[in-house]
Design a protein around this motif. Structure first.
Motif, mmCIF file in Angstrom:
data_model
loop_
_atom_site.group_PDB
_atom_site.id
_atom_site.type_symbol
_atom_site.label_atom_id
_atom_site.label_comp_id
_atom_site.label_asym_id
_atom_site.label_seq_id
_atom_site.Cartn_x
_atom_site.Cartn_y
_atom_site.Cartn_z
ATOM 1 N N ARG A 205 0.819 -1.227 0.000
ATOM 2 C CA ARG A 205 0.000 0.000 0.000
ATOM 3 C C ARG A 205 0.850 1.274 0.000
ATOM 4 N N ALA A 206 1.850 1.328 0.864
ATOM 5 C CA ALA A 206 2.610 2.581 0.981
ATOM 6 C C ALA A 206 3.317 2.900 -0.333
ATOM 7 N N ILE A 207 3.879 1.877 -0.948
ATOM 8 C CA ILE A 207 4.575 2.102 -2.224
ATOM 9 C C ILE A 207 3.557 2.497 -3.294
ATOM 10 N N ALA A 208 2.406 1.828 -3.309
ATOM 11 C CA ALA A 208 1.379 2.114 -4.319
ATOM 12 C C ALA A 208 0.896 3.565 -4.203
ATOM 13 N N THR A 209 0.667 4.023 -2.975
ATOM 14 C CA THR A 209 0.160 5.394 -2.790
ATOM 15 C C THR A 209 1.228 6.413 -3.187
ATOM 16 N N ARG A 210 2.478 6.143 -2.814
ATOM 17 C CA ARG A 210 3.546 7.089 -3.171
ATOM 18 C C ARG A 210 3.714 7.145 -4.697
ATOM 19 N N LEU A 211 3.707 6.009 -5.333
ATOM 20 C CA LEU A 211 3.844 6.000 -6.801
ATOM 21 C C LEU A 211 2.649 6.703 -7.463
ATOM 22 N N ALA A 212 1.452 6.452 -6.948
ATOM 23 C CA ALA A 212 0.253 7.080 -7.532
ATOM 24 C C ALA A 212 0.317 8.602 -7.395
ATOM 25 N N ALA A 213 0.643 9.067 -6.188
ATOM 26 C CA ALA A 213 0.671 10.522 -5.958
ATOM 27 C C ALA A 213 1.768 11.180 -6.777
ATOM 28 N N GLN A 214 2.932 10.561 -6.828
ATOM 29 C CA GLN A 214 4.042 11.147 -7.597
ATOM 30 C C GLN A 214 3.714 11.154 -9.093
ATOM 31 N N THR A 215 2.973 10.146 -9.544
ATOM 32 C CA THR A 215 2.588 10.095 -10.953
ATOM 33 C C THR A 215 1.641 11.244 -11.296
ATOM 34 N N VAL A 216 0.696 11.519 -10.393
ATOM 35 C CA VAL A 216 -0.222 12.652 -10.605
ATOM 36 C C VAL A 216 0.552 13.972 -10.582
ATOM 37 N N LEU A 217 1.456 14.109 -9.614
ATOM 38 C CA LEU A 217 2.266 15.329 -9.505
ATOM 39 C C LEU A 217 3.123 15.519 -10.755
ATOM 40 N N GLY A 218 3.783 14.452 -11.183
ATOM 41 C CA GLY A 218 4.658 14.537 -12.358
ATOM 42 C C GLY A 218 3.884 14.867 -13.620
ATOM 43 N N ALA A 219 2.740 14.240 -13.791
ATOM 44 C CA ALA A 219 1.930 14.503 -14.987
ATOM 45 C C ALA A 219 1.440 15.956 -14.971
ATOM 46 N N ALA A 220 1.040 16.437 -13.779
ATOM 47 C CA ALA A 220 0.591 17.836 -13.669
ATOM 48 C C ALA A 220 1.735 18.779 -14.008
ATOM 49 N N GLN A 221 2.932 18.461 -13.522
ATOM 50 C CA GLN A 221 4.083 19.325 -13.813
ATOM 51 C C GLN A 221 4.396 19.317 -15.303
ATOM 52 N N MET A 222 4.220 18.181 -15.966
ATOM 53 C CA MET A 222 4.442 18.119 -17.420
ATOM 54 C C MET A 222 3.467 19.054 -18.147
ATOM 55 N N VAL A 223 2.217 19.055 -17.718
ATOM 56 C CA VAL A 223 1.221 19.922 -18.373
ATOM 57 C C VAL A 223 1.592 21.392 -18.161
ATOM 58 N N LEU A 224 2.014 21.718 -16.914
ATOM 59 C CA LEU A 224 2.290 23.118 -16.596
ATOM 60 C C LEU A 224 3.620 23.593 -17.173
ATOM 61 N N SER A 225 4.607 22.691 -17.270
ATOM 62 C CA SER A 225 5.918 23.189 -17.701
ATOM 63 C C SER A 225 6.234 22.961 -19.164
ATOM 64 N N THR A 226 5.415 22.218 -19.884
ATOM 65 C CA THR A 226 5.621 22.136 -21.335
ATOM 66 C C THR A 226 4.432 22.868 -21.960
ATOM 67 N N ASP A 227 4.539 23.200 -23.236
ATOM 68 C CA ASP A 227 3.382 23.835 -23.880
ATOM 69 C C ASP A 227 2.508 22.794 -24.563
ATOM 70 N N GLU A 228 2.734 21.543 -24.230
ATOM 71 C CA GLU A 228 2.028 20.451 -24.918
ATOM 72 C C GLU A 228 0.577 20.345 -24.455
ATOM 73 N N HIS A 229 -0.298 19.980 -25.381
ATOM 74 C CA HIS A 229 -1.685 19.643 -25.028
ATOM 75 C C HIS A 229 -1.660 18.351 -24.207
ATOM 76 N N PRO A 230 -2.525 18.215 -23.189
ATOM 77 C CA PRO A 230 -2.536 16.966 -22.410
ATOM 78 C C PRO A 230 -2.702 15.730 -23.294
ATOM 79 N N GLY A 231 -3.461 15.881 -24.382
ATOM 80 C CA GLY A 231 -3.662 14.741 -25.291
ATOM 81 C C GLY A 231 -2.358 14.316 -25.959
ATOM 82 N N ALA A 232 -1.509 15.298 -26.286
ATOM 83 C CA ALA A 232 -0.216 14.977 -26.909
ATOM 84 C C ALA A 232 0.697 14.296 -25.896
ATOM 85 N N LEU A 233 0.657 14.780 -24.661
ATOM 86 C CA LEU A 233 1.470 14.146 -23.608
ATOM 87 C C LEU A 233 0.991 12.707 -23.379
ATOM 88 N N LYS A 234 -0.314 12.507 -23.445
ATOM 89 C CA LYS A 234 -0.877 11.144 -23.311
ATOM 90 C C LYS A 234 -0.376 10.260 -24.456
#
Ligand SMILES: NC(=O)C1=CN([C@@H]2O[C@H](COP(=O)(O)OP(=O)(O)OC[C@H]3O[C@@H](n4cnc5c(N)ncnc54)[C@H](O)[C@@H]3O)[C@@H](O)[C@H]2O)C=CC1
Ligand SMILES: O=C(O)[C@@H]1CCC=N1
Length: 279
Positions: A205-234
């Motif tokens: 559980r602890a590893i799963a939650t940390r990986l999940a939260a970091q994945t959301v944080l990282g994906a959000a940072q990608m949207v904010l720091s690149t000019d890419e459309h979320p669909g292109a990042l996907k």
């Protein structure tokens, strides 16, 4: 640095998140924070978190504060406005309501007329300096003068200290509430569900939650720091015939995107309802 004093009428979750975020960012010191609450337990929690001072009445808080946050639930706002309208010095202070749905017109009517009134919709990640806020100014806010910034500049400074801030027309404030005001709760559910998925396929559980939260944080940072459309990042994650498209297909079958859109619409509608006068 902010040189004045900030008072919170209602010292619950959101007041504590804003005050703690401002302190952590070094915008102000604890002796610049004041709070007044009908619940002693809530006020004591605020003091434990921030070191601010409890005021025994709204009148005393107004006297001592330069900026006053109205951080009670929408249902408690009428009573607070009634009390504030009887404190003559409240007309001189910058008053910031963070209540869902409560319009500038309602605030002005409750306070006895136009004044230095601003409507803000923050969110709880302000606590960790990662808030997303929007604000709408009323007609009575002050422009900058030789010896002081404008009310808009003060509000922007306070909000940008704890995250990002967008000025929007008031007509969009309920939509902001439905998206970023309530949004952290949607994302917590997504993180919890991703973690559950991880546990389902064998992760602790602890590893799963940390990986999940970091994945959301990282994906959000990608949207904010690149000019890419979320669909292109996907698309950049998704190999033909690979793992991701299998997962995305499952999300489409589950209606994830429609569910999130419907959540924003439902919360926006609820904000509108909360702003209607009680019958
Ligand atoms: N919690 C959140 O994520 C967000 C909340 N908001 C808004 O912030 C406001 C406060 O929400 P929360 O902090 O979540 O609620 P909360 O329930 O944690 O805090 C409200 C506080 O107001 C106090 N209170 C009630 N009547 C009062 C009165 N007459 N005088 C002084 N204090 C009084 C209560 O005892 C309580 O401590 C609401 O209007 C909400 O719409 C806005 C954005 C996000
Ligand atoms: O749930 C609520 O009504 C408040 C407003 C935005 C976030 N929390």
């Amino acid at each position: 640095m902010f040189s004045g004093k900030i008072g919170f009428i209602g010292s619950g979750q959101m007041a504590t998140a804003l005050a703690s975020g401002m302190l952590s960012a070094g915008l102000l010191q604890k002796d610049q924070l004041l709070a007044c609450d009908v619940s002693l337990a809530s006020a004591e929690k605020f003091v434990a978190a921030t070191g601010g001072e409890i005021c025994p009445s709204i009148a005393i808080l107004v006297e001592k504060s330069d900026v006053i946050f109205l951080s009670v639930k929408p249902q408690s706002m009428a009573g607070v406005l009634q009390t504030l309208s009887q404190v003559s010095t409240s007309r001189e202070k910058l008053i910031i309501s963070i209540a869902a749905g409560i319009t500038l017109a309602t605030l002005e009517a409750g306070l006895g007329g136009p004044g230095r009134i601003v409507r803000v919709m923050p969110n709880t990640p302000a606590l960790v300096g990662a808030g997303a806020s929007a604000f709408a100014l009323s007609q009575g806010t002050l422009a900058a003068s030789a010896d002081r910034p404008s009310d808009a500049q003060i509000v922007r400074q306070l909000l940008e200290t704890v995250g990002v801030a967008e000025e929007v027309p008031e007509s969009l404030m309920d939509a902001v509430t439905g998206l970023s005001g309530s949004g952290p709760a949607y994302v917590y559910q997504i993180i919890e569900a991703l973690s559950d998925g991880g546990v389902r396929v064998g992760l602790p559980r602890a590893i799963a939650t940390r990986l999940a939260a970091q994945t959301v944080l990282g994906a959000a940072q990608m949207v904010l720091s690149t000019d890419e459309h979320p669909g292109a990042l996907k698309d950049a994650v998704t190999s033909p015939g690979g793992t991701t498209i299998a997962g995305l297909h499952a999300l489409e079958s589950g209606g994830l995107r429609a569910a999130l859109m419907t959540a924003v619409v439902a919360a926006t509608q609820r904000a509108k309802e909360l702003g209607q006068p009680a019958r």
